[in-house]
Motif scaffolding. Structure first.
Motif, PDB file in Angstrom:
ATOM      1  N   TYR A 223      30.495  35.444  34.320  1.00  0.00           N
ATOM      2  CA  TYR A 223      30.933  34.495  33.303  1.00  0.00           C
ATOM      3  C   TYR A 223      30.822  33.112  33.923  1.00  0.00           C
ATOM      4  N   ILE A 227      37.391  28.146  32.870  1.00  0.00           N
ATOM      5  CA  ILE A 227      38.295  29.260  33.117  1.00  0.00           C
ATOM      6  C   ILE A 227      39.663  28.848  32.602  1.00  0.00           C
ATOM      7  N   LEU A 233      39.253  36.005  29.257  1.00  0.00           N
ATOM      8  CA  LEU A 233      38.944  36.363  30.643  1.00  0.00           C
ATOM      9  C   LEU A 233      39.860  37.457  31.164  1.00  0.00           C
ATOM     10  N   LEU A 250      33.372  35.102  38.155  1.00  0.00           N
ATOM     11  CA  LEU A 250      33.759  34.009  37.266  1.00  0.00           C
ATOM     12  C   LEU A 250      33.411  32.705  37.965  1.00  0.00           C
ATOM     13  N   LEU A 267      35.573  34.460  42.471  1.00  0.00           N
ATOM     14  CA  LEU A 267      35.728  33.153  41.832  1.00  0.00           C
ATOM     15  C   LEU A 267      34.818  32.141  42.513  1.00  0.00           C
TER      16      LEU A 267
END
Length: 388
Positions: A223, A227, A233, A250, A267
């Motif tokens: 994705y 965020i 999410l 993400l 992340l």
């Protein structure tokens, strides 16, 4: 023609505004953009000039970073602050947007008249209509969202939304052309009586390039975007354990006050366009997630969908009406039920089971789902204006 664009978003990060400006200059028009938060030395492209009008800091206390929520502390005072913020947010949004319009009007006072005033979104439409009337210029309304059907934080304002829709319809009725991002939103606007509504999707330029060959199976899902709330999410994170050893990534700017448990998720920081291309191609599947919480989400076609097509990778997308129609029409991937991590994981596995077939479908769809296609709608709209 001389085109004045008005937009309250930060210009440097608004790819739709910049792509439209580039398209119009390529057609021989000149474009000046009045937006906000323009970085020092920012280059919007050949033939495009920019000016910045700053919006207020908002409801953050001095020293609080942009985007930080006022919910990180605890105790009775924090509860009162959160309740007060919830109550006051609608008025604050309206006041902030009105201040930008007032300052932009002062900035433009005494300027030579453009031929076209191009108002991006409702929060510039009132000013755009006023300036177009004063200058005897043509008005173009560019509705990036179904404005009064968005899911917003703060207390509900049903009466204000109804009044807003009526005012939007009245002001947009004076536009020569109305542009928007999906057929679903276009249908809603036409139902309100707007006469010339054209769809210019948030697609990406392909520039004739073909994506690299991909392996026979994906390595994970990614994705790329903001965020924060409304992006579903939680379902992505919930699916991560079910998908292991596939990677779940993400990438993007995170709202500091957004509480997301990133267990099992990689992340990454915000990325440039080409970096996102490479990330999608590295993991193999892009996720296009939204919550089913408002009409605007149901009728949206997020640019993430078209970015995945640009990169040449299949998608797993939220089963919302506009996404449903495009994903299934072109065979771009599979759908999942918003809010359901199990459904998302099942959809990813279904894409993986026929990965080469989905990749081939995406490649076939690229010419039609590209900015080279949508830019012609914009160019033709301006050609019609010029011919009048």
């Amino acid at each position: 023609m001389k085109v004045l664009m008005l937009v309250q978003s930060p210009i440097a990060g608004d790819s739709r505004v910049l792509r439209e400006a580039a398209t119009l200059t390529a057609e021989g028009h000149t474009v000046h953009i009045v937006g906000r938060d323009v970085p020092e030395g920012f280059d919007p492209g050949d033939g495009v000039t920019v000016e910045s009008v700053t919006r207020s800091r908002g409801m953050r206390p001095p020293g609080t970073p942009r985007g930080a929520a006022l919910t990180s502390s605890s105790g009775p005072r924090a509860v009162v602050r959160r309740a007060g913020r919830w109550l006051l947010l609608p008025e604050h949004r309206e006041r902030t947007e009105r201040r930008w319009r007032d300052d932009a009007a002062k900035l433009l006072a005494g300027r030579p008249a453009p031929d076209v005033v191009h108002a991006h979104d409702y929060n510039t439409l009132g000013l755009g209509a006023e300036l177009a009337g004063r200058w005897s210029a043509r008005l173009v309304y560019d509705s990036h969202e179904l404005w009064f059907d968005r899911g917003l934080p703060g207390r509900p304002t049903p009466l204000g939304r109804r009044r807003g829709r009526r005012k939007e319809t009245r002001l947009a009725g004076g536009a020569e052309v109305v542009l928007t991002v999906s057929e679903g939103i276009a249908t809603r606007l036409r139902q309100r009586g707007l006469r010339d509504v054209r769809v210019v999707r948030n697609t990406f330029p392909m520039a004739g390039s073909e994506p690299p060959e991909l392996p026979d199976a994906p390595a994970g899902i990614a994705y790329a975007g903001r965020i924060g709330p409304g992006r579903d999410l939680e379902a992505v994170v919930g699916a991560a354990a079910r998908l292991a050893p596939l990677r779940t990534v993400l990438a993007g700017p995170a709202d500091p006050g957004y509480g997301l448990d990133p267990a099992g998720v990689e992340l990454l920081p915000p990325m440039a366009l080409a970096e996102v291309d490479r990330l999608y191609q590295e993991v193999g599947v892009a996720v296009v997630t939204l919550t089913d919480t408002c009409a605007n989400h149901r009728l949206a076609l997020p640019n993430k969908l078209f970015h995945a097509v640009r990169a040449g990778v299949p998608v797993v997308a939220a089963n919302l009406p506009e996404l449903h129609a495009v994903v299934l029409r072109y065979g771009l991937g599979r759908l999942y039920q918003p809010g359901d991590a199990s459904s998302l994981a099942t959809a990813v596995k279904a894409v993986a089971a026929d990965y080469t077939g989905h990749v081939e479908a995406v490649r076939k769809a690229r010419p039609e789902l590209a900015w080279e296609h949508d830019s012609r709608v914009l160019a033709d709209a301006y050609a019609d204006l010029e011919a009048e």
